[in-house]
Structures are given as structure tokens and as C-alpha cells.
Write a protein that holds these residues in place. Sequence first.
Motif, PDB file in Angstrom:
ATOM      1  N   SER A  94       0.830  -1.199   0.000  1.00 53.48           N
ATOM      2  CA  SER A  94       0.000   0.000   0.000  1.00 53.48           C
ATOM      3  C   SER A  94       0.870   1.258   0.000  1.00 53.48           C
ATOM      4  O   SER A  94       0.484   2.290  -0.559  1.00 53.48           O
ATOM      5  N   ASP A  98       0.608   4.161  -2.678  1.00 54.33           N
ATOM      6  CA  ASP A  98       0.460   5.585  -2.364  1.00 54.33           C
ATOM      7  C   ASP A  98       1.363   6.443  -3.240  1.00 54.33           C
ATOM      8  O   ASP A  98       0.949   7.477  -3.773  1.00 54.33           O
ATOM      9  N   LEU A 101       0.065   6.415  -6.847  1.00 49.54           N
ATOM     10  CA  LEU A 101      -1.145   7.222  -7.032  1.00 49.54           C
ATOM     11  C   LEU A 101      -0.863   8.714  -6.887  1.00 49.54           C
ATOM     12  O   LEU A 101      -1.502   9.534  -7.553  1.00 49.54           O
ATOM     13  N   ARG A 318      -7.777   3.679  -6.186  1.00 52.32           N
ATOM     14  CA  ARG A 318      -8.194   3.573  -4.781  1.00 52.32           C
ATOM     15  C   ARG A 318      -8.653   2.160  -4.464  1.00 52.32           C
ATOM     16  O   ARG A 318      -8.389   1.644  -3.366  1.00 52.32           O
ATOM     17  N   ASP A 319      -9.364   1.534  -5.395  1.00 49.24           N
ATOM     18  CA  ASP A 319      -9.802   0.149  -5.201  1.00 49.24           C
ATOM     19  C   ASP A 319      -8.595  -0.783  -5.136  1.00 49.24           C
ATOM     20  O   ASP A 319      -8.551  -1.703  -4.317  1.00 49.24           O
ATOM     21  N   LYS A 321      -5.545  -0.029  -4.201  1.00 45.24           N
ATOM     22  CA  LYS A 321      -4.838   0.181  -2.938  1.00 45.24           C
ATOM     23  C   LYS A 321      -5.594  -0.450  -1.770  1.00 45.24           C
ATOM     24  O   LYS A 321      -4.988  -1.057  -0.874  1.00 45.24           O
ATOM     25  N   ARG A 322      -6.918  -0.352  -1.782  1.00 44.20           N
ATOM     26  CA  ARG A 322      -7.722  -0.900  -0.690  1.00 44.20           C
ATOM     27  C   ARG A 322      -7.529  -2.414  -0.561  1.00 44.20           C
ATOM     28  O   ARG A 322      -7.361  -2.943   0.541  1.00 44.20           O
TER      29      ARG A 322
END
Length: 348
Positions: A94, A98, A101, A318-319, A321-322
Motif C-alpha cells: 500500500s 500511495d 497514485l 483507490r480500489d 490500494k484498498r
Amino acid sequence: MLGVGNIGMVHLKSALSMAAVDVRAAADAMPENRNRAERAGVPRTYDDYTTLLDAEELDAAVVALPPFLHADAVERAAENDVDVFVEKPLARSSEEADRLLETARKAGIAVGVDHTLRYQPDMIGVKSEYEDGTVGRVPYASITRLNDGPLGRPPVEHAPPSWPLDADAAGGGSLLELGIHCFDVLEWLFGDLDVRDATTDATLDIPVEDAATVLLRAPETETTITLHCGSYQWEQLPEVNTRLRLEGITGTISNQDHLPGNFYASAAKSALSNVASRVTGSESDVFGPTFYLQAHYEALSAFCEAIRNGERPPVDGRDGKRSLELAETAYELAADGDGDELETMEVT
């Protein structure tokens, strides 16, 4: 196309079959992969993705490289104002996601992620039936995803690539390769998840886990979920290697009940076609068995449509990374746990 190995060729064949998409070029370090891409109809190939990005005028790029190259590929694409569709996992962690992204945000480029289970017809059927409310509240659900992993089904004819067996290069083993799909589709169904417990195992003597079991809880729906993934099973297509069951108050929803009616007939036809193509020396049909690979087409098509319309990709960074965050929590709990590992098996 940045990378035209196994999954890269799937994305390439998908893009080539889209009426509103023009495939300009492909890059791959392996000459045989570049040759395959050229035979498929790609006009130009490169041995390095950075060279391709600097040389071509592009709207978007598919990043189908090993995970350790994802962040760099996105950074290079951002320098050239190119939107990206990234094969899962988005990154190896993650923290790396970050940075990736943030690079994309500063450059103003879109990031889509190939979380394909959402696009499989059986998973769409489960979600539709669940949202219809026909089984009422779902106190318990389970998902299992298995395949034969990087070593392949015996007898193995060729040595596997080295990176899937390297935790630094891949980010992890089956939990990141297969479990990442499960985390994504479960949050798509139930909303935010909490990871309660996890264990990872090695059934083979390899450097990464080839089995993982995770206990989850969905606070919004009060659903307890078990997730199991592994790359130890000698799968044989067209058998479906993902099982999803929702145990509701008034009944059960299973993805097995939402398989296409012509699934086995279609797969058998594709298999026969592929055998014939090997005999004649022509290219195999990358969409057969179509059940799995058509979902990759739908995922890439949805990304392209969003980019074309100036919209956020339906499955975005975002998906991606989640799902990584959930996998990391599972790894941490597994490392802290006292569970016994499965006994290592000798495979002959």
C-alpha cells in the motif's frame, strides 16, 4: 501494451478486438513475446517500455508487467501524460501504491486496475440476486480461489518465470496473486471489510506462501466471511476455480448457479479450436475458454470507455490500494499468529 507475456497477450487480444481502440505498439523484454505481438497485429514493438512511452503518441497504456515494475511504469507514463490500466496487484504494498497514485495525481492521469472478478457473469449474478433481497440478510459467506500457480500443472515443460517466486519482486505469494481478487469482489458485495484473523501456509517448498486463509467481517451487513486462496491445486480448465457462497436467512446464493448456460460447450469448442491451431501453427484463441478471459475484455473496455468520456475508471487506483491494505493486514495477522503451518508435501 507494456508487457505481452501471458496476461499481457490477453489484454492485447482484447484491445485488438475493440472497434474504438487503436493498438499502436507493445513492449516486452522477451523476443518471443514481441514476435507473438507482431503476429497478432501490433505494428511496432520495443524491448523496453520506457522507450515505447517516449516514442509513441498515446492516450493510454496497459501495464501488464511484473508487480515490481508497476510503479516505475506508471511514473514513466505520467511523464508522457498517458493514462494507465494496471494489472493487479496495483503495487507490491500500500505504501508503494500511495507513491504510484500520488505520481498519477500530480500528472493528472487516470489509473484503472484489472480486478476482473467483478466482470465475470457468475459474480454479477450473485450480486444481482443478493441485492434483490431474495435470501434476506446474509450472516455468513465464503469464497475460495485456487489454481496451479507459477509452477504449472505437472509435467512442467518449461521453467517458470522467476519473479512470481520472489517475494520482493511479486510482493507476496498466493494471497497477493489470488486473494487480492477476493478482497475486491467481497467489498464490492458487502462494503468495507475488517480482517479479523489469517494464516498462510506452504504446501510446497517455495519461497512464498501458496495457501492462505482469512477471516473477515463486514460491519455494514454484519456478515462473517471466510476466504481461502491457494496456488497448490492442479486445476484443469474449464473447471471454475472460484467458489462463492452467500448463506442467507431464507436461502443460499452460489456463483455455481450463475454460470453461463453454454459454459462447458463453449469451453470445449474453444479447446478443440486451440488444439487445431497448434497443429496448423496458427495463433490460439486467447478468449477460450471464454468465460474467464471475456471478463478481462469487459474490464479493459470499461476503462477505455471511462477515459474516452473523461470519467473516473470504474475500478480505479483507490480500489487497487484498498485490496492491498486488506492483504497487508492479513499478512500481519498471519505473522503474529501461532497457527501450525501445513506439512510440506513432496510432489512427484
